[in-house]
Design a protein around this motif. Structure first.
Motif, short mmCIF file in Angstrom:
data_model
loop_
_atom_site.label_atom_id
_atom_site.label_comp_id
_atom_site.label_asym_id
_atom_site.label_seq_id
_atom_site.Cartn_x
_atom_site.Cartn_y
_atom_site.Cartn_z
N PRO A 148 72.00 -0.54 88.33
CA PRO A 148 73.05 -0.76 87.35
C PRO A 148 73.18 0.32 85.98
N TYR A 149 72.19 1.37 86.08
CA TYR A 149 72.20 2.12 85.17
C TYR A 149 73.55 3.03 84.51
N ARG A 150 74.30 3.27 85.35
CA ARG A 150 75.52 3.95 85.16
C ARG A 150 76.36 3.18 84.31
N GLU A 151 76.54 1.74 84.85
CA GLU A 151 77.36 0.86 83.90
C GLU A 151 76.92 0.50 82.59
N LEU A 152 75.22 0.51 82.56
CA LEU A 152 74.82 0.24 81.25
C LEU A 152 75.02 1.16 80.48
N ALA A 153 74.97 2.29 80.75
CA ALA A 153 75.23 3.63 80.13
C ALA A 153 76.81 3.77 79.63
N TYR A 154 77.68 3.20 80.32
CA TYR A 154 78.91 3.21 80.03
C TYR A 154 79.24 2.38 78.76
N ASP A 155 78.42 1.32 78.88
CA ASP A 155 78.63 0.21 77.92
C ASP A 155 77.80 0.61 76.69
N ALA A 156 76.72 1.21 76.71
CA ALA A 156 76.22 1.86 75.69
C ALA A 156 76.92 2.82 74.78
N ALA A 157 77.88 3.73 75.59
CA ALA A 157 78.59 4.58 75.10
C ALA A 157 79.80 3.83 74.36
N VAL A 158 80.47 2.75 74.85
CA VAL A 158 81.35 2.11 74.35
C VAL A 158 80.91 1.52 72.80
N SER A 159 79.87 1.10 72.73
CA SER A 159 78.97 0.58 71.45
C SER A 159 78.52 1.29 70.70
N ALA A 160 78.43 2.86 71.14
CA ALA A 160 77.84 3.66 69.94
C ALA A 160 78.43 3.61 68.69
N ARG A 161 77.77 3.70 67.39
CA ARG A 161 78.11 3.76 66.33
C ARG A 161 77.43 4.54 65.38
N SER A 162 77.94 4.91 64.39
CA SER A 162 76.88 5.73 63.47
C SER A 162 76.21 4.99 62.54
N GLY A 163 76.36 3.79 62.26
CA GLY A 163 75.62 2.96 61.64
C GLY A 163 74.36 2.38 61.97
N ALA A 164 73.95 1.06 61.44
CA ALA A 164 72.72 0.51 61.92
C ALA A 164 72.65 0.28 63.12
N PHE A 165 71.05 0.13 64.04
CA PHE A 165 71.28 -0.70 65.10
C PHE A 165 70.00 -1.28 65.44
N PRO A 166 69.81 -2.14 66.23
CA PRO A 166 68.42 -2.82 66.23
C PRO A 166 67.29 -1.86 66.93
N LEU A 167 66.04 -2.34 66.49
CA LEU A 167 64.85 -1.52 67.16
C LEU A 167 63.87 -2.51 68.06
N GLY A 168 63.03 -2.03 68.59
CA GLY A 168 62.25 -2.90 69.55
C GLY A 168 62.78 -2.97 70.84
#
Length: 361
Positions: A148-168
């Motif tokens: 599933p990594y291709r689709e997960l990466a596409y979703d990650a690209a859609v969500s990419a932002r220049s602000g805050a993001f969670p850790l852990g």
């Protein structure tokens, strides 16, 4: 953090030290670097995920691999002598070799927006990546014919932002493990930043799945403690006495000899050449050695990508020394923050730092 500047005395050739303060970035994340966006996607049942670090414009980049068991994509073109000078994104993924397909998802997202290296009328997005091994962490990896990594990466690209993001336990750090008091402990995705005295910013992000310890022996203290800013990973400092067993190179387990790798990115807004970016990646690897014991083993695929968004002037004189020192320190902090921020989830095979030691120990 403080910078030691060198100024030549007019009466002799002796160099005297002066100090300028470095300060933590506003978000204390790699997205404090102007021109950098980050997106994460993960699947809780899979216990794995993907992190994408994307430039608002093409970024100068290089890489250095110092672990003995790497898994990577498009790293040869990042050598200083190679033709392509800039890239569009870097992908960090779980899934071992299956996760190398993650870059295809980001490439698709970029292609839809007309981004990429121009070859006549065609544009080819340049998306290097690296993977870590999280196939035996308790998650359901029965994904069928295609991972599933291709689709997960596409979703990650859609969500990419220049602000805050969670850790852990997010993105590429979702299923990561490190050595710990009970054999293994949850690793995770960490990030940190610092603003240099000249106003430039440097940040790091790391998916921490190391063979070695991020903590000092069986206690809560982090090896990266000398570089901690505030209480960003507990504020505990070093133990009063480092126990002798902490100096022994203990690891996850003999059976887990191939289940490792810390993959990371260091970025700055200063304009760098590819050769200078390679040197920055080299310096950032010192942060691995300061935060993980042992690191760079034959069973880790330790890799650091270095990025330059180039929105500020290039370093001059002593700035290059400060930049290198900051790269090591910010990487050590990012690694510790990733382990410190991990959270528990159903089906975990290892406890997280907060479950073992409390939120601040």
């Amino acid at each position: 953090m403080r910078r030691v500047g060198l100024a030549q005395c007019g009466l002799c050739s002796v160099f005297c030290a002066s100090e300028d303060v470095m300060r933590r970035g506003p978000l204390n994340l790699i997205t404090d670097v102007a021109g950098i966006a980050v997106g994460n996607a993960q699947h809780e049942g899979l216990k794995s995920g993907v992190t994408v670090v994307m430039g608002e414009a093409p970024m100068v980049a290089s890489v250095l691999v110092m672990g003995g068991a790497p898994g990577s994509r498009e790293t040869d073109l990042l050598a200083p002598e190679q033709t392509v000078q800039a890239i569009d994104a870097v992908v960090l993924s779980g899934g071992s070799a299956f996760g190398l397909d993650a870059a295809s998802g980001v490439l698709a997202w970029l292609a839809e927006r007309g981004r990429g290296f121009a070859v006549g009328p065609a544009r080819v997005p340049i998306v290097p990546g690296a993977i870590l091994f999280d196939l035996l962490n308790g998650g359901d990896k029965a994904w069928g014919r295609f991972p599933p990594y291709r689709e997960l990466a596409y979703d990650a690209a859609v969500s990419a932002r220049s602000g805050a993001f969670p850790l852990g336990s997010v993105g590429a750090g979702t299923g990561a493990l490190v050595a710990g008091p009970q054999g293994t402990m949850k690793g995770g995705l960490g990030s940190a930043s610092v603003v240099l005295p000249n106003g430039a910013t440097i940040g790091a992000i790391a998916a921490v799945n190391a063979l070695g310890f991020a903590t000092v022996g069986d206690g809560p203290h982090f090896w990266a403690a000398p570089f901690e800013e505030g209480a960003e990973f507990g504020g505990l400092g070093f133990p009063a006495v480092v126990p002798p067993e902490a100096r022994a190179p203990r690891t996850k387990s003999v059976d887990g000899a191939g289940w490792n790798t810390t993959i990371a990115i260091v970025a700055t807004d200063m304009a760098l050449s590819k050769a200078e970016a390679r040197r920055l990646a080299t310096a950032a690897h010192d942060g691995f050695a300061r935060a993980l014991w042992p690191s760079h083993t034959p069973y880790d695929g330790d890799a650091v990508f270095a990025l330059s968004t180039g929105v500020r002037p290039p370093p001059e004189g002593h700035d290059v020394v400060v930049l290198s020192a900051a790269a090591a320190a910010v990487m050590a902090r990012a690694i510790a923050r990733g382990v410190h921020a991990a959270t528990p989830a159903p089906g975990d095979l290892a406890a997280c730092w907060s479950a073992l030691f409390g939120t601040s120990a």
